[in-house]
Design a protein around this motif. Structure first.
Motif: not given
Length: 437
Positions: A316-334
Motif C-alpha cells: 500500500x501507499x498513500x495517494x497525494x497531490x492537490x486539487x484546485x478549488x474555485x470559491x464563490x465570487x461572481x459568474x464572470x470571475x468563476x
C-alpha cells in the motif's frame, strides 16, 4: 472594529466545530490579518481584464518557482485574465487563513489544497460546484479516471486535480553500499533490519551521528499522511464509522515505535517532517517523501534513490497531490478561474509541471506524449512512483476528516515520544472522536 469582532467570534465558533480551539482574540488577529492582506492584494479589474488570486502552499521552493513561471505563461496566453499566485504557507498553516477569509467574505478566487478540505468548504458554502463547467470542458476526458474520487463529495464535483503523487522511501545509495546492504527492503521487518545497519557512530566521537530513517514528528497532516500506508499495509482501514483501534492501526504504530526503541529512527523537528536537510547531509539514510522532491534533490548533486513503501499484510501507499478549488465570487470571475483550471489540467501544463517537479501528470495525454515518456526513461525514480500508484489509496473525503486526522496525529506523536502504547493512544483518540461525532 465591532464588525471585525463579530466576525472573529463567528470564526472562533466555526474553528471549534472543525476541531480547532482558539480564542476569539486570536481569531480577531487572523481575521484582521486576512482582511488587511486581501485589501493590499486586491486590484480593480481593468476594462476587459480580470485579476484573479490563487492561494497555494507549493513546496519545496524549487517547485514554487516552477509554478510562478507556468502562471506567467498563462498570463501571457490570456491577456484578459491575470492570475496572481500567493504562497500562504504549508497546509496546517493555510487552514485557519482559508477559513478566516471565508468568514470575512474575502476569499481568494482559487485555492491549491489537498482534497480532504472539501467537506469543510462545502459546509461553509464557500466553493462552487464544478459539475456544469467540467461537463462541457474538452479536458474532462483527459483526466485520469482514478482521480475523480478525490474530486467528488455528496454527489457533486467540487475541485479538479492539479497534480498527483504517492509516497515512497528515498535512500542514499552510497550509505547503503558502505553498510554492505545489497537488497532494498520490501517488508517491514527488512526495513527495520536495514535501518539498524545504517545507524551508528561513524565519526568516532562516541555518539550516534547517523540514523537509519527519519520519522515525522507532529500532530499535523504530514505525519498522518506518511503513517497511513503502514496502517493500510497492516490491514487497517480509515472510513467513516471505522474503529481506529483495529489490528492494522495498532501494528503500524507498533512498528514505528519499534524503530524508535531500536535507536535507528530520528524524529524530525515538530511539524517539519517534509524537510530533507538531514537526508542531504547524510544524518539520516532513508526518509519518507514523494516525487515532488525530485527537482530539489537533483539540484543538490547528492546521490539518491527510492523504493516502494514496504509491506506487511498487503502492499500500500498513500495517494497525494492537490486539487484546485474555485470559491464563490461572481459568474464572470468563476468562469475566468475555470479557464485557468483548464490550463492547469491540460497537456501542456501537466507535461511541464511533471518533468520539472517530479509530480505525476493528472492528464493522460501528458503521460503518453513523447517528451514525458523520454523523461521517464531517464528517471527510474519516476517509474517507481508510477508503478506503485497501482497500490495507492486516497485519504477519505469526509466532512470530519480534519478531526480524525488531528486525533490520529496526536496518537502517533504520543507513541513516538514514548508517552503511551499504540493501543492506549488509539483508544484515547477513538474516545475523543466518539464524543465529537
Amino acid at each position: 472594529m465591532a464588525m471585525a469582532g463579530e466576525k472573529a467570534q463567528t470564526f472562533a465558533k466555526k474553528m471549534k466545530t472543525f476541531g480547532f480551539r482558539i480564542s476569539p482574540w486570536f481569531a480577531l488577529g487572523i481575521c484582521l490579518l486576512i482582511l488587511g492582506g486581501c485589501q493590499l492584494q486586491g486590484r480593480p479589474d481593468d476594462p476587459g481584464r480580470i485579476h484573479l488570486t490563487l492561494w497555494q502552499g507549493v513546496n519545496p521552493p524549487h517547485n514554487r518557482n516552477v509554478l510562478e513561471e507556468l502562471v506567467a505563461q498563462f498570463n501571457r496566453q490570456h491577456p484578459n485574465i491575470q492570475v496572481t499566485s500567493l504562497y500562504v504557507g504549508q497546509e496546517d498553516q493555510q487552514t485557519p487563513k482559508v477559513l478566516a477569509s471565508v468568514v470575512g467574505n474575502v476569499p481568494p478566487d482559487m485555492l491549491w489544497f489537498n482534497p480532504t478540505l472539501t467537506g469543510q468548504l462545502v459546509e461553509l458554502n464557500a466553493i462552487r460546484p464544478l459539475d456544469d463547467l467540467l461537463a462541457t470542458s474538452s479536458v474532462k476526458g483527459e483526466i485520469d479516471p482514478a482521480l475523480f474520487e478525490s474530486m467528488e463529495f455528496l454527489g457533486h464535483i467540487w475541485s479538479v486535480p492539479f497534480g498527483t503523487n504517492n509516497a515512497g522511501i528515498f535512500y542514499r545509495p552510497s550509505l547503503l553500499k558502505a553498510a554492505g546492504i545489497t537488497q532494498l527492503p520490501k517488508t517491514w521487518q527488512e526495513l527495520r533490519q536495514v535501518a539498524k545497519k545504517l545507524t551508528g557512530d561513524f565519526d568516532g566521537d562516541g555518539r550516534v551521528d547517523r540514523h537509519g530513517i527519519l520519522l515525522p514528528l507532529g500532530k499535523g497532516e504530514w505525519t498522518v499522511f506518511m503513517w497511513l500506508p503502514f496502517m493500510w499495509s497492516g490491514g487497517g482501514e480509515l472510513r467513516a464509522g471505522v474503529n481506529l483501534v483495529n489490528p492494522g492501526a495498532i501494528a503500524a504504530l507498533q512498528f514505528w515505535q519499534d524503530l524508535m526503541k531500536d535507536g535507528s529512527a530520528l524524529l524530525s523537528l515538530p511539524e517539519r517532517g517534509y524537510e530533507m536537510d538531514g537526508f542531504l547531509a547524510g544524518k539520516v539514510a532513508m526518509q519518507f517523501s514523494g516525487p515532488w522532491t525530485l527537482g530539489q534533490l537533483q539540484a543538490t548533486g547528492v546521490d539518491f534513490g527510492v523504493f516502494p513503501m514496504p509491506s506487511a499484510a498487503r502492499q500500500a501507499t498513500v495517494i497525494g497531490g492537490e486539487n484546485l478549488f474555485l470559491f464563490k465570487t461572481t459568474p464572470e470571475r468563476e468562469r475566468a478561474a475555470f479557464t485557468f483550471a483548464e490550463y492547469v489540467m491540460g497537456q501542456e501544463f501537466q507535461t511541464q509541471w511533471a518533468m520539472r517537479t517530479g509530480y505525476l501528470p493528472v492528464n493522460l495525454k501528458a503521460r503518453q506524449n513523447k517528451a514525458y515518456q523520454g523523461f521517464v526513461e531517464q528517471q527510474p525514480i519516476v517509474k517507481v512512483f508510477l508503478e506503485q500508484a497501482e497500490f495507492g489509496r486516497s485519504r477519505p473525503i469526509l466532512k470530519g476528516y480534519p478531526r480524525i486526522s488531528e486525533h490520529l496525529g496526536r496518537a502517533i506523536e504520543a507513541v513516538l515520544l514514548g508517552k503511551t502504547s499504540p493501543t492506549q493512544a488509539l483508544e484515547k483518540a477513538q474516545r475523543q472522536l466518539n464524543l465529537i461525532f
